[in-house]
Design a protein around this motif. Sequence first.
Motif, PDB file in Angstrom:
ATOM      1  N   LEU A 152      47.838  40.882  43.593  1.00  0.00           N
ATOM      2  CA  LEU A 152      46.785  41.232  42.629  1.00  0.00           C
ATOM      3  C   LEU A 152      45.618  41.941  43.319  1.00  0.00           C
ATOM      4  N   GLU A 153      45.234  41.381  44.457  1.00  0.00           N
ATOM      5  CA  GLU A 153      44.103  41.947  45.187  1.00  0.00           C
ATOM      6  C   GLU A 153      44.441  43.355  45.675  1.00  0.00           C
ATOM      7  N   TYR A 211      34.228  38.635  47.978  1.00  0.00           N
ATOM      8  CA  TYR A 211      34.062  37.766  49.146  1.00  0.00           C
ATOM      9  C   TYR A 211      32.587  37.647  49.476  1.00  0.00           C
ATOM     10  N   SER A 219      44.253  45.849  42.782  1.00  0.00           N
ATOM     11  CA  SER A 219      42.897  46.250  42.384  1.00  0.00           C
ATOM     12  C   SER A 219      42.262  47.116  43.463  1.00  0.00           C
ATOM     13  N   GLU A 259      43.728  50.624  43.138  1.00  0.00           N
ATOM     14  CA  GLU A 259      43.151  51.310  41.973  1.00  0.00           C
ATOM     15  C   GLU A 259      41.703  51.700  42.214  1.00  0.00           C
ATOM     16  N   ASP A 260      40.988  50.847  42.961  1.00  0.00           N
ATOM     17  CA  ASP A 260      39.597  51.183  43.327  1.00  0.00           C
ATOM     18  C   ASP A 260      39.533  52.483  44.110  1.00  0.00           C
ATOM     19  N   ARG A 271      38.916  45.835  35.418  1.00  0.00           N
ATOM     20  CA  ARG A 271      39.867  45.600  36.509  1.00  0.00           C
ATOM     21  C   ARG A 271      39.457  44.329  37.244  1.00  0.00           C
ATOM     22  N   PRO A 272      40.364  43.335  37.382  1.00  0.00           N
ATOM     23  CA  PRO A 272      39.981  42.121  38.119  1.00  0.00           C
ATOM     24  C   PRO A 272      39.729  42.443  39.589  1.00  0.00           C
ATOM     25  N   ARG A 273      38.661  41.867  40.137  1.00  0.00           N
ATOM     26  CA  ARG A 273      38.353  42.117  41.547  1.00  0.00           C
ATOM     27  C   ARG A 273      38.086  40.808  42.277  1.00  0.00           C
ATOM     28  N   LYS A 274      38.482  40.781  43.512  1.00  0.00           N
ATOM     29  CA  LYS A 274      38.244  39.577  44.305  1.00  0.00           C
ATOM     30  C   LYS A 274      37.013  39.819  45.164  1.00  0.00           C
ATOM     31  N   TYR A 326      33.711  43.271  47.126  1.00  0.00           N
ATOM     32  CA  TYR A 326      35.163  43.284  46.999  1.00  0.00           C
ATOM     33  C   TYR A 326      35.707  44.275  48.019  1.00  0.00           C
ATOM     34  N   TRP A 368      37.498  35.367  41.979  1.00  0.00           N
ATOM     35  CA  TRP A 368      37.979  36.481  41.175  1.00  0.00           C
ATOM     36  C   TRP A 368      36.976  36.762  40.058  1.00  0.00           C
TER      37      TRP A 368
END
Lengths: 335, 115
Positions: free
Chosen positions: A25-26, B78, A29, A32-33, B73-76, B30, B67
Amino acid sequence: MHLIDIYIQEVTRRLPGKSRDDIGLELRSTIEDMLPENYSEKELKEVLNNLGNPALLASEYSEQPMYLIGPKYFDMYMTLLKMIIPITALLAFFVIIVENIITYSGEKDIVNGIINVIILILGHGIWGMISSAVQTFFWITLVFAILERTDASKGKSSLTPGWTEWTPDNLKSIPLISKEKRISTGDIFGSLLRIAIFISVYFNASDLLGVYEKVQGKIQLTIPTFNQEVLQSYWLIVIVALILEIAFVFYKLIVRQWTSKLAIMNMVRNIVSSIVFIVVFSNDRLINDEFYAYLKDLLHVPLELKNPVIIISILLCLVFTLLDIMQGFRKGNMK
Amino acid sequence: MDKLLSSLVTELRRGTLMLAVLSQLRTPQYGYSLVQLLEESSVSIEQSTLYPLLRRLEKQELVESSWDTTESRPRKYYVITEFGIVILEQLKAEWEKTTKELQNLLKGDVENASD
């Protein structure tokens, strides 16, 4: 989009199950970023190229080592391999040769005789040696590969064979071996080979040793040197001497250098072996009368040969034994 | 020659990347925003090194992640932990000490070379 899926799949399939979804998932994203709106395939490829080979990326994520045995265990691994493989290989060689000799049916066809018997038995022995070496290598490697992956302690330094961290005190338990005192692997292998050859000859002497003559175009053993029955009647003491010899070779393999203790053991095994030799050779029925007669014809001597042969054999045995004992003490007492 | 040099440079920089990353995580970031942040200070970092590094730091409890699913758009994200800050300060001190020592050494190297 399609390429992104494949890229993520190629990374995550190399990772442990529980972290797959999160990393996937990370990664998605992030990719896509990095891409602009309505990106072209060329732009996508550029981004993926930036992230690099999925296998490498996965290896960076992975906490499992990407090698079988790391520096922490490698030295101990090699030490154990070098110690154990020769022992198991030689043992297998030996056991198989003895096994083959005992089951050897003793065909009389001497064209296929001495040389072929030796080649056949040696062949079996060498094959057994190789397969046991491969087996040992496999199992030791497997054990260390598992250790490498299960060891929770974080220490990176190489361990000593005693499984402890190294300190200067370790040096005290290691002897300084000079070149002259060292017992080489070749030396040990030679000893074992001599013992193996001796066993094969001893149990088949009447089929192997003697006068070979061409009979009807075939080379055949016409006059055996030894009386097999007499020879074999001494089997018990011969085996006692052999066990002592073998034990001595393995002891040499472990200590790897001449010491005065080893020299004493060398003396003991020499004395036992030569006593057995003398006992066996002093039997005047050991060597066939036909063989003496043949020898007499060959050498054109008018004397009776029986006693001189026995005496010379015993004297030679004593001389070689004495030399070997002295050699042992010389090496053992050397500084 | 170039290959050797680049592998030596990579090795030289390996430990410093963690310092660079930790220093930028006082505010939540992120992955890609962190890359841009580092690039603004012209610290270039292989992306294939950065993301695994973030996860390792998280495992060592120097940073924590969450998260954010409120955007399209989901982003993680930190962010550095309290423990991370303590470690960062110590690492910074260590880094300054090391650079000073090295500067002296390398200066000595130049002076020796001119002799």
